[in-house]
Design a protein around this motif. Structure first.
Motif, mmCIF file in Angstrom:
data_model
loop_
_atom_site.group_PDB
_atom_site.id
_atom_site.type_symbol
_atom_site.label_atom_id
_atom_site.label_comp_id
_atom_site.label_asym_id
_atom_site.label_seq_id
_atom_site.Cartn_x
_atom_site.Cartn_y
_atom_site.Cartn_z
ATOM 1 N N THR A 89 0.921 -1.132 -0.081
ATOM 2 C CA THR A 89 0.129 0.215 -0.251
ATOM 3 C C THR A 89 0.900 1.330 0.370
ATOM 4 N N LEU A 90 -0.060 2.067 -0.335
ATOM 5 C CA LEU A 90 0.796 3.683 -0.051
ATOM 6 C C LEU A 90 1.147 3.873 1.034
ATOM 7 N N ASP A 91 0.607 3.264 2.107
ATOM 8 C CA ASP A 91 1.186 4.090 3.134
ATOM 9 C C ASP A 91 2.221 2.826 4.044
ATOM 10 N N ALA A 92 1.899 1.862 3.043
ATOM 11 C CA ALA A 92 3.484 0.873 4.131
ATOM 12 C C ALA A 92 4.529 1.682 3.724
ATOM 13 N N LEU A 93 4.579 2.008 2.092
ATOM 14 C CA LEU A 93 5.777 2.773 1.369
ATOM 15 C C LEU A 93 6.081 3.800 2.353
ATOM 16 N N ARG A 94 5.356 5.350 2.034
ATOM 17 C CA ARG A 94 5.483 5.796 3.367
ATOM 18 C C ARG A 94 5.915 5.850 4.575
ATOM 19 N N ALA A 95 5.988 4.498 4.937
ATOM 20 C CA ALA A 95 6.668 4.375 6.070
ATOM 21 C C ALA A 95 8.111 3.387 5.815
ATOM 22 N N GLU A 96 8.355 3.150 4.472
ATOM 23 C CA GLU A 96 9.023 2.979 4.046
ATOM 24 C C GLU A 96 10.330 3.820 4.314
ATOM 25 N N LEU A 97 9.514 5.273 3.545
ATOM 26 C CA LEU A 97 10.373 6.485 3.127
ATOM 27 C C LEU A 97 11.085 6.695 4.538
ATOM 28 N N ALA A 98 10.014 6.823 5.232
ATOM 29 C CA ALA A 98 10.131 7.586 6.331
ATOM 30 C C ALA A 98 11.762 7.003 7.794
ATOM 31 N N GLU A 99 11.358 5.552 7.571
ATOM 32 C CA GLU A 99 12.388 4.058 8.353
ATOM 33 C C GLU A 99 13.930 4.428 7.760
ATOM 34 N N GLY A 100 13.312 4.378 6.086
ATOM 35 C CA GLY A 100 15.005 3.636 5.558
ATOM 36 C C GLY A 100 15.646 4.684 4.996
ATOM 37 N N CYS A 101 16.269 4.371 4.526
ATOM 38 C CA CYS A 101 16.810 4.986 3.169
ATOM 39 C C CYS A 101 16.363 4.464 1.834
ATOM 40 N N VAL A 102 16.125 5.448 1.200
ATOM 41 C CA VAL A 102 15.033 5.542 0.046
ATOM 42 C C VAL A 102 16.006 5.939 -0.924
ATOM 43 N N VAL A 103 16.475 5.421 -2.544
ATOM 44 C CA VAL A 103 17.407 6.261 -3.447
ATOM 45 C C VAL A 103 16.340 6.332 -4.045
ATOM 46 N N VAL A 104 15.848 7.570 -4.964
ATOM 47 C CA VAL A 104 15.647 7.227 -6.837
ATOM 48 C C VAL A 104 16.575 8.016 -7.666
ATOM 49 N N ALA A 105 15.866 7.177 -8.904
ATOM 50 C CA ALA A 105 17.110 8.160 -10.277
ATOM 51 C C ALA A 105 15.755 9.051 -10.677
ATOM 52 N N ARG A 106 16.289 10.251 -11.311
ATOM 53 C CA ARG A 106 14.939 10.818 -12.236
ATOM 54 C C ARG A 106 15.171 11.218 -13.271
ATOM 55 N N LEU A 107 14.374 11.020 -14.493
ATOM 56 C CA LEU A 107 14.338 11.354 -15.783
ATOM 57 C C LEU A 107 13.836 12.195 -15.217
ATOM 58 N N GLY A 108 13.965 13.786 -15.550
ATOM 59 C CA GLY A 108 13.816 15.160 -15.159
ATOM 60 C C GLY A 108 12.343 14.699 -14.639
ATOM 61 N N GLY A 109 11.469 15.539 -13.728
ATOM 62 C CA GLY A 109 10.522 14.859 -12.998
ATOM 63 C C GLY A 109 10.325 13.833 -13.023
ATOM 64 N N GLU A 110 11.034 12.831 -13.259
ATOM 65 C CA GLU A 110 9.745 11.242 -13.119
ATOM 66 C C GLU A 110 10.783 10.511 -12.527
ATOM 67 N N VAL A 111 10.375 9.779 -11.420
ATOM 68 C CA VAL A 111 11.630 8.338 -10.792
ATOM 69 C C VAL A 111 10.872 7.859 -12.103
ATOM 70 N N VAL A 112 12.576 7.510 -12.415
ATOM 71 C CA VAL A 112 12.146 5.788 -13.436
ATOM 72 C C VAL A 112 13.280 4.506 -12.265
ATOM 73 N N GLY A 113 13.498 4.854 -11.129
ATOM 74 C CA GLY A 113 14.499 4.061 -10.794
ATOM 75 C C GLY A 113 14.399 4.415 -9.336
ATOM 76 N N SER A 114 14.347 3.145 -8.533
ATOM 77 C CA SER A 114 13.992 2.901 -7.277
ATOM 78 C C SER A 114 14.920 1.630 -6.305
ATOM 79 N N VAL A 115 15.538 2.422 -4.899
ATOM 80 C CA VAL A 115 15.957 1.298 -3.909
ATOM 81 C C VAL A 115 15.692 1.453 -2.855
ATOM 82 N N ARG A 116 15.749 0.296 -1.949
ATOM 83 C CA ARG A 116 15.712 0.735 -0.628
ATOM 84 C C ARG A 116 16.411 -0.055 0.313
ATOM 85 N N GLY A 117 16.964 0.509 0.764
ATOM 86 C CA GLY A 117 17.914 -0.031 2.283
ATOM 87 C C GLY A 117 17.241 0.055 3.792
#
Length: 168
Positions: free
Chosen positions: A44-72
């Motif tokens: 769920t979006l809420d579960a993902l938001r919790a991961e964003l708040a607690e973990g290390c999340v990196v994104v790749a952006r092409l302009g304003g678009e997220v085209v990649g991501s990884v979490r740790g």
């Protein structure tokens, strides 16, 4: 192309794009194992938001678009668990997955004192297995998860700066 891909820390504003991209990227994994109930497709979006708040999340952006991501995350003994490395299908096979993996490893070591890295993938996920091996990960175990899926655990020790690696 004109616009280059940038890699940075994810923010809460990236959550919806990450979730949509995750859903797109994990379709092929679900098909490979004939299991569309896997967690990346049901998160769920809420579960993902919790991961964003607690973990290390990196994104790749092409302009304003997220085209990649990884979490740790990093546990008490310094083991970083890396998960959900995704790259938009149109951006695959151009080194972006490796760049994301390198970026999350650096952040986990610098910001969270990681000493080693661990990740998991399915036994049929040859593209992922190749990527991880090419970045120094070695298989350390397997575990059956479903009738069709055996999970492969791969690990890599952190090599401190200035230390030479035999054979490198």
């Amino acid at each position: 192309m004109g616009t280059s891909v940038t890699i940075s820390a994810a923010t809460d504003q990236d959550a919806e794009q990450i979730l949509k991209l995750q859903y797109l990227c994990y379709q092929s994994e679900a098909a490979l194992y004939d299991d569309y109930g896997i967690e990346p497709l049901t998160q769920t979006l809420d579960a993902l938001r919790a991961e964003l708040a607690e973990g290390c999340v990196v994104v790749a952006r092409l302009g304003g678009e997220v085209v990649g991501s990884v979490r740790g995350t990093v546990d008490a003994d310094g083991t970083a668990k890396i998960a959900k490395l995704i790259v938009h299908p149109r951006m695959q096979r151009h080194g972006l997955g490796g760049r994301l993996l390198d970026a999350v490893e650096r952040r986990l070591a610098d910001e969270r004192s990681a000493k080693r890295y661990r990740l998991f993938t399915g036994h049929r996920s040859e593209v992922s297995l190749r990527l991880y091996r090419s970045h120094g990960y070695v298989p350390v175990g397997t575990a059956p998860r479903t009738r069709a899926l055996t999970e492969v655990t791969l690990e890599k020790e952190l090599v401190p700066a200035g230390v030479s690696v035999a054979g490198a």
